[in-house]
Design an enzyme around this catalytic site. Sequence first.
Site, PDB file in Angstrom:
ATOM      1  N   GLU A  32       0.852  -1.183   0.000  1.00 54.74           N
ATOM      2  CA  GLU A  32       0.000   0.000   0.000  1.00 54.74           C
ATOM      3  C   GLU A  32       0.890   1.237   0.000  1.00 54.74           C
ATOM      4  O   GLU A  32       1.753   1.380   0.876  1.00 54.74           O
ATOM      5  CB  GLU A  32      -0.914   0.001   1.228  1.00 54.74           C
ATOM      6  N   ASP A  43      -5.994   8.774   9.760  1.00 58.60           N
ATOM      7  CA  ASP A  43      -4.648   8.385  10.174  1.00 58.60           C
ATOM      8  C   ASP A  43      -4.261   9.005  11.507  1.00 58.60           C
ATOM      9  O   ASP A  43      -4.565  10.159  11.789  1.00 58.60           O
ATOM     10  CB  ASP A  43      -3.633   8.788   9.102  1.00 58.60           C
ATOM     11  N   TYR A 148     -11.106  -4.347   3.282  1.00 61.57           N
ATOM     12  CA  TYR A 148     -10.246  -3.823   4.346  1.00 61.57           C
ATOM     13  C   TYR A 148     -11.058  -3.797   5.642  1.00 61.57           C
ATOM     14  O   TYR A 148     -11.978  -2.998   5.792  1.00 61.57           O
ATOM     15  CB  TYR A 148      -9.797  -2.421   3.960  1.00 61.57           C
TER      16      TYR A 148
END
Length: 240
Positions: A32, A43, A148
Amino acid sequence: MKLLMPYITGGIVPGWTAFLSAFAHAGADMIEVGLPFSDPTVDGPTIQEASDAALARGTTPASVLADLAGTRVGIPLVASTYANIALRPGFGDALAAAGVTGLIVPDLPLDELAGLDVPGVQVSLLASPATPDDRLAEIGRRSQGFVYAVSVMGTTGERDRLAPSAVLLAARLKQVTDLPVLVGFGISTPQQAAEAAAAADGVIVGAAVMRRILDGANPAEVGGFVASLRAALSPVAPVR
């Protein structure tokens, strides 16, 4: 075999693509590549620090993709970025020209996928522990490449243990999709990787990799960490 996808922020250091080759040599199945962004909402501190460092070097999405276009590592590359970059005209063509075959856009709602123009690129969708069953099933149907599984309700970052919600979510997803289910967010050690992969088809490891790069580790050293993850995943029995 369980799948391993390490993450790197593109442009984090000069010559950053050397890490890609190190990851592939260490046994990664995919990589990734994050396109640095000024406001990475999903994040945590480590990836935010990495994005800031890359942006400070003058890194742009175009420069990351240009670097990738000149690099061949022999395993699939999956770009990750945010919607206001991914929805720009021509973005799909730029991905294809760079040899990128997959895409993750964590802040693009399922209902707005129609606006994403990336022909030939597999768009993998995210599911969280709070995703309702009906929406989880739709994610399983519409995702491409893999699903995911976000292990926790929170941001990316290293954690001292695997959240129980990771295993539960992986099990729920395995019931609604035949695609590989990869667990990410907080996978920090080989032991946690093995624990997550016992319930899923593999893992995504980002902050633990980037912490080492930010602390000055070279490609061989970070490749050694990826190899330890690969070794931990190898003996895990297949999901039935």
